[in-house]
Design an enzyme around this catalytic site. Structure first.
Site, PDB file in Angstrom:
ATOM      1  N   LYS A 268       0.720  -1.115  -0.017  1.00 46.84           N
ATOM      2  CA  LYS A 268       0.046   0.074  -0.118  1.00 46.84           C
ATOM      3  C   LYS A 268       0.969   1.220   0.031  1.00 46.84           C
ATOM      4  O   LYS A 268       1.895   1.218   0.564  1.00 46.84           O
ATOM      5  CB  LYS A 268      -0.867  -0.061   1.215  1.00 46.84           C
TER       6      LYS A 268
ATOM      7  N   ASP B 293      16.979   3.364  -9.841  1.00 45.47           N
ATOM      8  CA  ASP B 293      16.342   2.764  -8.595  1.00 45.47           C
ATOM      9  C   ASP B 293      16.874   1.336  -8.256  1.00 45.47           C
ATOM     10  O   ASP B 293      15.873   0.720  -8.005  1.00 45.47           O
ATOM     11  CB  ASP B 293      14.852   2.998  -8.621  1.00 45.47           C
TER      12      ASP B 293
END
Length: 195
Positions: A21, A133
């Site tokens: 989430k 990343d």
């Protein structure tokens, strides 16, 4: 949207459980209703600012350009009234960060992981994509321990050979020193982060 005993149904998938989430959306483990295949469906609320939406669209664009066994496979993307979605391969073996937290990694396993990660980077770099990343939590593992490079949300697709990116979105913990000094990067940035 329809509901069933396992969760909501949408666009041919049923949600098994939420596995992540965030402030603007979530990632869910889902089942393809036709094939029974487990997939990850990442949702982003359309109420986000344009920067977040642009990042999501770049992730979709970058994933569509690559097909390699060590990169999380792009399956589909779609929208409804509230969210934009990307459907991708499920890698059920956790991530490299979890493997490292559990203790020292066997040398041969480490060499295998690094080899597969560099193989994935070679492919994205050949498409002029800089991941930006590369870090342990974005190096997923399948059930057999094979690398699946994930999260192209801040990736940069370079315009031409020799192009340099200049945006400030990057993974600071694993970033190359020249980025901090010069503010520019190219595909070498990912290689530094992988090491």
């Amino acid at each position: 949207q329809q509901q069933n005993a396992q969760g909501r149904c949408f666009h041919g998938y049923t949600e098994d459980k939420v596995i992540g989430k965030g402030q603007y959306g979530n990632a869910s483990l889902c089942t393809n209703l036709l094939s029974g295949e487990k997939v990850v469906v990442k949702a982003l609320s359309k109420g986000v600012d344009s920067k977040q939406l642009n990042s999501f669209r770049k992730e979709v664009a970058a994933m569509r350009l690559v097909d390699h066994p060590n990169i999380v496979k792009y399956i589909d993307s779609f929208d409804d009234d509230e969210n934009s979605y990307i459907v991708m391969e499920y890698a059920g073996g956790g991530d490299l960060e979890g493997l490292l937290v559990n203790g020292q990694v066997d040398e041969l396993v480490g060499v295998r992981i690094l080899h597969q990660l560099l193989s994935a980077l070679k492919v994205i770099h050949s498409k002029k994509i800089v991941h930006k990343d590369v870090k342990p939590e974005n190096v997923l593992l399948d059930s057999e321990g094979n690398v699946k490079l994930a999260d192209f949300g801040i990736a940069k697709i370079l315009e031409y050979e020799g192009d340099m990116g200049t945006t400030l979105a990057y993974s600071k913990e694993y970033g190359a020193p020249e980025l901090f000094k010069e503010g520019k990067y190219d595909t070498k940035y990912d290689i530094f982060s992988a090491g």
